[in-house]
Enzyme design. Structure first.
Site, mmCIF file in Angstrom:
data_model
loop_
_atom_site.group_PDB
_atom_site.id
_atom_site.type_symbol
_atom_site.label_atom_id
_atom_site.label_comp_id
_atom_site.label_asym_id
_atom_site.label_seq_id
_atom_site.Cartn_x
_atom_site.Cartn_y
_atom_site.Cartn_z
ATOM 1 N N LYS A 54 30.276 3.404 -37.556
ATOM 2 C CA LYS A 54 30.888 1.468 -37.749
ATOM 3 C C LYS A 54 30.802 1.048 -39.211
ATOM 4 O O LYS A 54 31.843 0.717 -40.266
ATOM 5 C CB LYS A 54 29.820 0.490 -36.906
ATOM 6 C CG LYS A 54 30.218 0.638 -36.352
ATOM 7 C CD LYS A 54 29.318 -0.796 -34.802
ATOM 8 C CE LYS A 54 29.557 -0.373 -33.339
ATOM 9 N NZ LYS A 54 28.668 -1.363 -32.470
ATOM 10 N N GLN A 98 23.247 -5.120 -33.316
ATOM 11 C CA GLN A 98 23.450 -4.153 -32.430
ATOM 12 C C GLN A 98 22.819 -3.743 -31.335
ATOM 13 O O GLN A 98 21.552 -4.044 -31.218
ATOM 14 C CB GLN A 98 23.149 -2.544 -32.942
ATOM 15 C CG GLN A 98 23.351 -1.448 -32.465
ATOM 16 C CD GLN A 98 24.293 -1.269 -32.621
ATOM 17 O OE1 GLN A 98 25.627 -1.598 -32.777
ATOM 18 N NE2 GLN A 98 25.628 -1.228 -30.468
ATOM 19 N N ASP A 121 30.913 -9.940 -34.468
ATOM 20 C CA ASP A 121 30.635 -9.609 -32.889
ATOM 21 C C ASP A 121 31.268 -10.151 -31.642
ATOM 22 O O ASP A 121 31.961 -10.027 -30.712
ATOM 23 C CB ASP A 121 29.810 -8.836 -32.022
ATOM 24 C CG ASP A 121 29.646 -6.677 -32.451
ATOM 25 O OD1 ASP A 121 30.798 -6.144 -32.429
ATOM 26 O OD2 ASP A 121 28.429 -7.042 -32.070
#
Ligand code: NAD
Length: 286
Positions: A54, A98, A121
């Protein structure tokens, strides 16, 4: 029949090029560089690889890197303090925590410390609420990647009968909402669905997000249907999805491969969300 393969890698690459241009224009106009903060707790090997990927893809298109790596033994309070610091930092447009977190840490309350306008997200309670109400907000990356892939392949969504297999907060549930908002008639199937094949055979648009390798066979698919495979499984033969790709390709009209289908789109949508977040912080509408 042999299904057309939807090349997610190519679509994601095109989108990243477009985003790089948009980021240049945004920075020229605002004097701000969009920044992504990735927060990794502990040293789970797979998570380290995902985060590294990412960060690399973000940097490649001009997004500033604000990575934080916390010790696996960090307390919830320590993680919360990091998220709050990033929430207050004007250089940080988007925050990604994460997952999964090390055993014993509850992700939900920590995710909810991310302000909705930095929630790249799309997983906070507030973002989920905005999606449920059809109000503007940052959407979860994998579901929006599926929509983007369908659009890129020219597959009609409005008016179709869609079946989503899986109802997780990460993929299945938000995807069902996005498809409904695009005027599909959506059925959500899950682990307690009776006669799954009977349900999935009604679909013009079938999305497999069950996390069960090879669950969807030719018998589950209506001839000509578009089949989107979200599943990812590491097997001795390489990455595989929830769809028995070879058999289903004989029946379906379109199919996404694994790897190279939905996976690359998820990161592309994270990058897009980072730019959208930067726009939100400039007071722009998205
Ligand atoms: P999850 O385990 O949280 O949810 C799985 C869902 O599938 C549940 O709602 C469950 O009810 C349903 N299900 C399980 N077995 C089933 C069965 N036999 N029949 C019908 N439904 C069944 O998983 P998730 O986080 O939603 O992820 C699903 C899959 O997608 C996993 O393989 C995951 O690795 C993959 N994934 C891929 C990406 C990507 O970028 N491509 C992103 C996220 C998740």
């Amino acid at each position: 029949m042999s299904a057309k393969v939807i090349d997610g890698k190519a679509v994601a690459a095109r989108l990243s090029e477009q985003l790089a241009d948009e980021i240049r224009a945004f920075t020229a106009a605002s004097g701000k560089t969009p920044g992504l903060a990735t927060v990794l707790v502990g040293d789970d090997g797979a998570s380290e690889v995902y985060v590294a990927n990412k960060r690399k893809r973000a940097s490649a298109i001009g997004i500033a890197d604000h990575h934080v790596h916390l010790d696996g033994g960090s307390s919830a309070d320590e993680i919360a303090a990091t998220i709050s610091r990033l929430a207050d930092d004007d250089a940080v447009s988007g925050i990604l925590l994460q997952l999964p977190l090390p055993h014993g840490l509850d992700a939900g309350p920590l995710i909810d410390l991310i302000p909705a306008n930095k929630d790249v997200d799309g997983l906070t309670t507030l973002s989920a609420g905005l999606l449920a109400r059809g109000e503007p907000g940052l959407r979860p990356c994998t579901p929006s990647g599926v929509i983007e892939l369908l659009d890129a392949a020219g597959i009609e969504i409005a008016g179709t009968r869609a079946v989503v297999v899986g109802r997780s907060a990460l993929v299945g549930a938000p995807l069902a909402q996005l498809l409904t908002q695009r005027n599909a008639t959506v059925t959500v199937a899950h682990s307690r669905t009776r006669d799954l094949a009977d349900v999935t055979r009604s679909a013009d648009l079938l999305v497999a997000a069950a996390g069960r390798p090879g669950l969807i066979t030719a018998d589950h698919v209506r001839p000509g249907a578009a089949v989107i495979d979200v599943g990812i499984h590491r097997t001795p033969e390489g990455l595989r999805g929830d769809v028995d790709e070879a058999a289903v390709a004989e029946v379906a009209g379109w199919i996404t491969p694994v790897p190279g289908g939905v996976g690359p789109m998820t990161i592309a949508m994270l990058l897009r969300n980072t730019l959208l977040a930067a726009r939100l912080q400039q007071g722009e509408a998205i």
